[in-house]
Design an enzyme around this catalytic site. Structure first.
Site, mmCIF file in Angstrom:
data_model
loop_
_atom_site.group_PDB
_atom_site.id
_atom_site.type_symbol
_atom_site.label_atom_id
_atom_site.label_comp_id
_atom_site.label_asym_id
_atom_site.label_seq_id
_atom_site.Cartn_x
_atom_site.Cartn_y
_atom_site.Cartn_z
ATOM 1 N N ASP A 87 11.565 -15.931 0.595
ATOM 2 C CA ASP A 87 13.028 -16.709 1.030
ATOM 3 C C ASP A 87 14.005 -16.518 0.472
ATOM 4 O OD1 ASP A 87 14.478 -19.001 2.235
ATOM 5 O OD2 ASP A 87 12.614 -20.716 1.844
ATOM 6 N N ASP B 272 17.399 -24.169 8.965
ATOM 7 C CA ASP B 272 15.920 -24.187 9.020
ATOM 8 C C ASP B 272 15.988 -25.769 10.285
ATOM 9 O OD1 ASP B 272 15.767 -23.086 6.138
ATOM 10 O OD2 ASP B 272 15.017 -25.359 5.004
HETATM 11 C C1 GLA Z 1 13.327 -22.948 2.939
HETATM 12 C C2 GLA Z 1 12.870 -22.793 4.168
HETATM 13 C C3 GLA Z 1 11.783 -23.373 4.543
HETATM 14 C C4 GLA Z 1 10.906 -23.943 3.154
HETATM 15 C C5 GLA Z 1 11.535 -24.591 2.405
HETATM 16 C C6 GLA Z 1 10.635 -24.247 1.323
HETATM 17 O O1 GLA Z 1 14.444 -23.933 3.058
HETATM 18 O O2 GLA Z 1 13.901 -22.161 5.205
HETATM 19 O O3 GLA Z 1 11.235 -22.560 6.177
HETATM 20 O O4 GLA Z 1 10.178 -22.857 2.845
HETATM 21 O O5 GLA Z 1 12.993 -23.824 1.404
HETATM 22 O O6 GLA Z 1 11.410 -24.270 -0.212
#
Ligand code: GLA
Length: 366
Positions: free
Chosen positions: A116, A186
């Site tokens: 990520d 997200d």
């Molecule tokens: C980002 C990702 C999410 C999750 C969070 C965890 O926002 O897009 O899917 O993994 O981090 O902190």
């Protein structure tokens, strides 16, 4: 297909939650429906020791034992990190420790890595201010670095890129070894988020195929206040998109209704169709969209989706069969209703209510 801790547990997840999720994937029948990855998302990380070796925090006292437990259930274990120095929840990232971390995952028996972007974005901006191509190069290199590190371990791991679609990742994701890549920001457990992300997938079908998939983010089916119609729309649309299906709900509170939606074999068969061609949008008018995808048996899946708010919307819509690639001899089945509809005439009209999906599977005659 599998389950991921983030959408429900977020930063509260513990080893016990993950073990229980593994147990419940088995007892609920979800594993046998195809949900085999149990993915720990952010907040498992502790500190590095003087040799730079990362240790899990107190919520995950024994990762190797956890992996063994998950594997003993016929499941696989996934983990999470960032190419930056910190993850999105500000835990330890892999920057400068890529090989060490990949080796650690392999030694534990990890089968999946979600990587990520998080704090690497700050570094990209700081290291190459105003220079977009250079920033993108830093990002590509970071994803490629972990790709090489994973390969070097000799252990196969699904490599899941999470950088919210920056720099049209669908165009270069496969080059850095990505098996899937997030295409958007997200998701959250509300209908507007699901509708927005679903609709943003238009135009991306051609970039996905077996081994490298567009990822419109994990499922929210069963979370928040989503209604049964909304859960069916979400699951049905993600199946049309050939999306990775990572359930994100609280399995300890799995209702028969949510379980039936997540494990519907005919919907899953569309998602997992071996041809691996995601649906494209073939029609859009106001809140109504029609998406269609070809299937390995020569048939087609067609979805009519009503993203609108009008409770009384009842105008009949034709299916645009020609654009969908359906020929007149094919017979249709209403997948969510589990009902055969026979042949459909191009003039036949269908009404789809607010926040509903009509999911049809067309098969060649004979
Ligand atoms: C980002 C990702 C999410 C999750 C969070 C965890 O926002 O897009 O899917 O993994 O981090 O902190």
């Amino acid at each position: 297909m599998g389950w991921n801790s983030w959408n429900w547990f977020a930063d509260h997840v513990t080893q016990e939650d993950v073990k229980r999720a593994a147990d419940l994937l088995v007892s609920s029948g979800m594993r046998d429906a195809g949900y085999v990855y149990v993915n720990i998302d952010d907040t498992w990380q502790g500190k590095r020791d003087q040799n730079g070796v990362l240790h899990a925090n107190e919520k995950f006292p024994d990762m190797k034992a956890l992996a063994d437990y998950v594997h003993s259930k016929g499941l696989k274990l996934g983990i999470y990190s960032s190419p930056g120095d910190q993850t999105c929840a500000r835990y330890e990232g892999s920057l400068g420790h890529e090989q060490q971390d990949a080796d650690l995952y392999a030694s534990w028996g990890i089968d999946f890595l979600k990587y990520d972007l998080c704090s690497l974005r700050r570094k990209m901006l700081a290291d190459a201010p105003g220079n977009k191509p250079k920033q993108n190069e830093i990002m590509h290199d970071a994803y490629e670095k972990m790709h090489q590190a994973l390969l070097k371990t000799g252990r196969p791991m699904v490599y899941s890129l999470c950088q919210y679609g920056y720099d049209a990742v669908w165009q270069w994701g496969p080059e850095v070894g990505g098996n899937m890549w997030r295409t958007t920001e997200d998701i959250s457990a509300d209908f507007n988020s699901i509708a927005l992300i679903g609709r943003q997938q238009a135009g991306l079908a051609k970039y996905a195929g077996p081994g490298h998939w567009n990822d419109p983010d994990m499922l929210e089916v069963g979370n928040g206040q989503l209604t049964a119609d909304e859960n069916r729309l979400h699951m049905g649309m993600w199946a049309m998109l050939a999306a990775p299906l990572l359930a994100g709900n609280n399995l300890t509170k799995l209702t028969p209704e949510v379980s039936a939606i997540l494990t519907n074999r005919e919907v899953i068969a569309i998602d997992q169709d071996p041809l691996g061609k995601p649906a494209e949008r073939i029609f859009a008018e106001g809140p109504i969209e029609i998406w269609a995808r070809p299937l390995a048996d020569g048939g087609r899946a067609v979805a009519v989706i009503n993203f609108g708010e009008d409770e009384n919307f009842l105008r009949g819509i034709t299916l645009h069969l020609k654009e969908a690639g359906v020929d007149g001899s094919m017979t249709a089945r209403d997948v969510w209703a589990g009902k055969d509809l026979g042949t459909i005439d191009e003039h036949d009209r269908f009404s789809v209510k607010r926040h509903c999906i009509l999911l049809l599977r067309f098969r060649k005659a004979g």
